[in-house]
Design a protein around this motif. Structure first.
Motif, PDB file in Angstrom:
ATOM      1  N   TYR A   4     -57.365  31.857   5.372  1.00 14.93           N
ATOM      2  CA  TYR A   4     -58.521  31.778   4.486  1.00 14.93           C
ATOM      3  C   TYR A   4     -58.823  30.340   4.090  1.00 14.93           C
ATOM      4  O   TYR A   4     -59.979  29.906   4.090  1.00 14.93           O
ATOM      5  CB  TYR A   4     -58.265  32.595   3.214  1.00 14.93           C
ATOM      6  CG  TYR A   4     -58.399  34.080   3.382  1.00 14.93           C
ATOM      7  CD1 TYR A   4     -59.590  34.656   3.822  1.00 14.93           C
ATOM      8  CD2 TYR A   4     -57.338  34.932   3.083  1.00 14.93           C
ATOM      9  CE1 TYR A   4     -59.713  36.029   3.959  1.00 14.93           C
ATOM     10  CE2 TYR A   4     -57.449  36.305   3.209  1.00 14.93           C
ATOM     11  CZ  TYR A   4     -58.643  36.848   3.648  1.00 14.93           C
ATOM     12  OH  TYR A   4     -58.762  38.204   3.779  1.00 14.93           O
ATOM     13  N   ASN A  48     -60.541  28.370   6.859  1.00  5.08           N
ATOM     14  CA  ASN A  48     -61.967  28.691   6.964  1.00  5.08           C
ATOM     15  C   ASN A  48     -62.757  28.140   5.783  1.00  5.08           C
ATOM     16  O   ASN A  48     -63.896  27.675   5.947  1.00  5.08           O
ATOM     17  CB  ASN A  48     -62.144  30.205   7.057  1.00  5.08           C
ATOM     18  CG  ASN A  48     -61.819  30.757   8.430  1.00  5.08           C
ATOM     19  OD1 ASN A  48     -62.688  30.894   9.293  1.00  5.08           O
ATOM     20  ND2 ASN A  48     -60.556  31.093   8.646  1.00  5.08           N
ATOM     21  N   LEU A  49     -62.169  28.170   4.588  1.00  2.00           N
ATOM     22  CA  LEU A  49     -62.848  27.614   3.417  1.00  2.00           C
ATOM     23  C   LEU A  49     -63.027  26.107   3.556  1.00  2.00           C
ATOM     24  O   LEU A  49     -64.077  25.563   3.174  1.00  2.00           O
ATOM     25  CB  LEU A  49     -62.041  27.938   2.160  1.00  2.00           C
ATOM     26  CG  LEU A  49     -62.610  27.440   0.828  1.00  2.00           C
ATOM     27  CD1 LEU A  49     -63.989  28.037   0.575  1.00  2.00           C
ATOM     28  CD2 LEU A  49     -61.661  27.770  -0.315  1.00  2.00           C
ATOM     29  N   LEU A  51     -65.831  33.498   1.226  1.00  2.00           N
ATOM     30  CA  LEU A  51     -64.426  33.273   1.572  1.00  2.00           C
ATOM     31  C   LEU A  51     -63.558  33.130   0.327  1.00  2.00           C
ATOM     32  O   LEU A  51     -62.447  33.679   0.269  1.00  2.00           O
ATOM     33  CB  LEU A  51     -64.303  32.025   2.451  1.00  2.00           C
ATOM     34  CG  LEU A  51     -64.801  32.168   3.894  1.00  2.00           C
ATOM     35  CD1 LEU A  51     -64.953  30.802   4.546  1.00  2.00           C
ATOM     36  CD2 LEU A  51     -63.853  33.041   4.697  1.00  2.00           C
ATOM     37  N   SER A  66     -56.641  38.926   7.688  1.00  2.00           N
ATOM     38  CA  SER A  66     -57.276  37.698   7.195  1.00  2.00           C
ATOM     39  C   SER A  66     -58.259  37.130   8.214  1.00  2.00           C
ATOM     40  O   SER A  66     -59.388  36.768   7.869  1.00  2.00           O
ATOM     41  CB  SER A  66     -56.213  36.658   6.854  1.00  2.00           C
ATOM     42  OG  SER A  66     -55.339  37.136   5.860  1.00  2.00           O
ATOM     43  N   ALA A  67     -57.837  37.058   9.470  1.00  2.00           N
ATOM     44  CA  ALA A  67     -58.724  36.526  10.505  1.00  2.00           C
ATOM     45  C   ALA A  67     -59.949  37.415  10.690  1.00  2.00           C
ATOM     46  O   ALA A  67     -61.074  36.920  10.866  1.00  2.00           O
ATOM     47  CB  ALA A  67     -57.963  36.391  11.819  1.00  2.00           C
ATOM     48  N   CYS A  72     -62.350  36.934   7.710  1.00  2.00           N
ATOM     49  CA  CYS A  72     -63.049  35.645   7.832  1.00  2.00           C
ATOM     50  C   CYS A  72     -64.164  35.718   8.867  1.00  2.00           C
ATOM     51  O   CYS A  72     -65.278  35.225   8.637  1.00  2.00           O
ATOM     52  CB  CYS A  72     -62.055  34.542   8.201  1.00  2.00           C
ATOM     53  SG  CYS A  72     -60.915  34.082   6.881  1.00  2.00           S
ATOM     54  N   TRP A 119     -68.191  35.171   8.046  1.00  2.00           N
ATOM     55  CA  TRP A 119     -69.012  34.163   8.714  1.00  2.00           C
ATOM     56  C   TRP A 119     -70.249  34.806   9.342  1.00  2.00           C
ATOM     57  O   TRP A 119     -71.363  34.278   9.226  1.00  2.00           O
ATOM     58  CB  TRP A 119     -68.198  33.450   9.792  1.00  2.00           C
ATOM     59  CG  TRP A 119     -67.303  32.355   9.302  1.00  2.00           C
ATOM     60  CD1 TRP A 119     -65.952  32.387   9.199  1.00  2.00           C
ATOM     61  CD2 TRP A 119     -67.703  31.051   8.839  1.00  2.00           C
ATOM     62  NE1 TRP A 119     -65.474  31.198   8.703  1.00  2.00           N
ATOM     63  CE2 TRP A 119     -66.520  30.355   8.482  1.00  2.00           C
ATOM     64  CE3 TRP A 119     -68.923  30.426   8.706  1.00  2.00           C
ATOM     65  CZ2 TRP A 119     -66.549  29.048   7.989  1.00  2.00           C
ATOM     66  CZ3 TRP A 119     -68.955  29.117   8.214  1.00  2.00           C
ATOM     67  CH2 TRP A 119     -67.782  28.449   7.863  1.00  2.00           C
TER      68      TRP A 119
END
Length: 320
Positions: free
Chosen positions: A63, A66-67, A116, A143-144, A147, A151
């Motif tokens: 996370y 990605n953030l 996110l 989690s993946a 995310c 997106w």
């Protein structure tokens, strides 16, 4: 907006030898926002690089990675917009369309970052409320997957808003702006309450456990709560600007000051997370020679700290 090198599309203020105090404040705060963007891009680039190549990724590290990318994109777009407004990049003949495109990408990055951060606080809250489910039954790549979905959702929402603006820009600018307002309303009405609720529950549980066990909270708790607090404090004004100023007939000077201050605060929010990670990761650590990757790994570690000694320097790689 015929001459961006002479005026700010968002503010309506112009360069002149006899600028009033409001104009000076606007361009001074804009300069500070530009500096903050540059520093924030450097910090988020370091976090992105470390989490991509140097630190083993736990679910929450995914996370945070990605953030950091969302914050990096937001800061780049904000710096580009500020440069276009002050005439630092392109002549006026080509800057108008590019400015609108960068503004749309900025909305996309803002939406992605908000969603996110909401997912981070929500999953951390679920792990506290339902620890058995989280340890034993949570999907391995949750989690993946979350995310990726967030997106795509952010991209679809902003593509829809852009589509309406492209189709109806000339006949009705109001319709375009109303579409932006609807999207902003969905963001503020859905993601924001979930983030506030999950963070409040997390704060109560952390406070309760700290008092009962007389042990300091896990560093990851501190990171999440600090990031949410900074976002709610600094980034909300930008969301309110998109939503509320459409209905209010305010003087141009008031709108201009709110625009520049909300931009500066949102730049601070997107730049603050790397600082939070490294401050929390180095807290009460006597190993001053630790690498940035070790400090970041400690800040994002999702395990209780053994009494009397420091935690290992890496996140646990239970995501792969």
């Amino acid at each position: 907006m015929n001459d961006i090198s002479k005026s700010s599309p968002a503010s309506g203020l112009t360069f002149s030898p006899n600028m009033d105090s409001v104009t000076w404040v606007y361009f001074s705060v804009t300069f500070l926002a530009m500096v903050t963007c540059v520093l924030g891009m450097a910090g988020n680039s370091v976090v992105t690089w470390l989490l991509s190549f140097r630190v083993q990724r736990s679910p929450f590290c995914v996370y945070v990675l990605n953030l950091a990318v969302a914050d990096l994109l937001f800061l780049f777009c904000m710096a580009s917009m500020l440069s276009l407004e002050t005439g630092l990049l392109l002549p006026a003949s080509t800057s108008t369309k590019i400015y609108e495109g960068v503004r749309r990408i900025k909305y996309f990055a803002y939406t992605a970052g908000l969603s996110l951060l909401t997912a981070i606080s929500t999953q951390r809250c679920l792990s506290v409320l339902f620890p058995i489910w989280y340890k034993c039954h949570r999907p391995q790549h949750l989690s993946a997957a979350v995310c990726g979905v967030l997106w795509v959702l952010a991209l679809l929402m902003n593509f829809l808003a852009s589509f309406f603006c492209v189709q109806f820009w000339h006949p009705s600018k109001e319709l375009c702006f109303m579409m932006d307002m609807v999207v902003s309303g969905i963001i503020l009405g859905l993601f924001m309450p979930i983030m506030i609720l999950s963070s409040t529950i997390l704060l109560i549980r952390v406070r309760k456990n700290t008092l009962l066990r007389r042990r300091r909270p896990r560093r990851l708790f501190v990171v999440i709560l600090a990031s949410v607090f900074v976002f709610l404090t600094c980034s909300l004004p930008l969301g309110f600007y998109w939503f509320f100023l459409y209905w209010e007939e305010l003087p141009q000077n008031v709108v201009s000051l709110y625009v520049c201050l909300s931009r500066f605060s949102s730049c601070l929010s997107s730049s603050a997370n790397p600082v939070i990670y490294f401050l929390v990761g180095s807290q009460k650590s006597h190993r001053l020679q630790d690498s940035l990757g070790a400090v970041l790994g400690r800040a994002l570690r999702d395990e209780p700290e053994p009494e009397g000694r420091e935690t290992p320097s890496m996140c646990i790689n239970d995501e792969v």
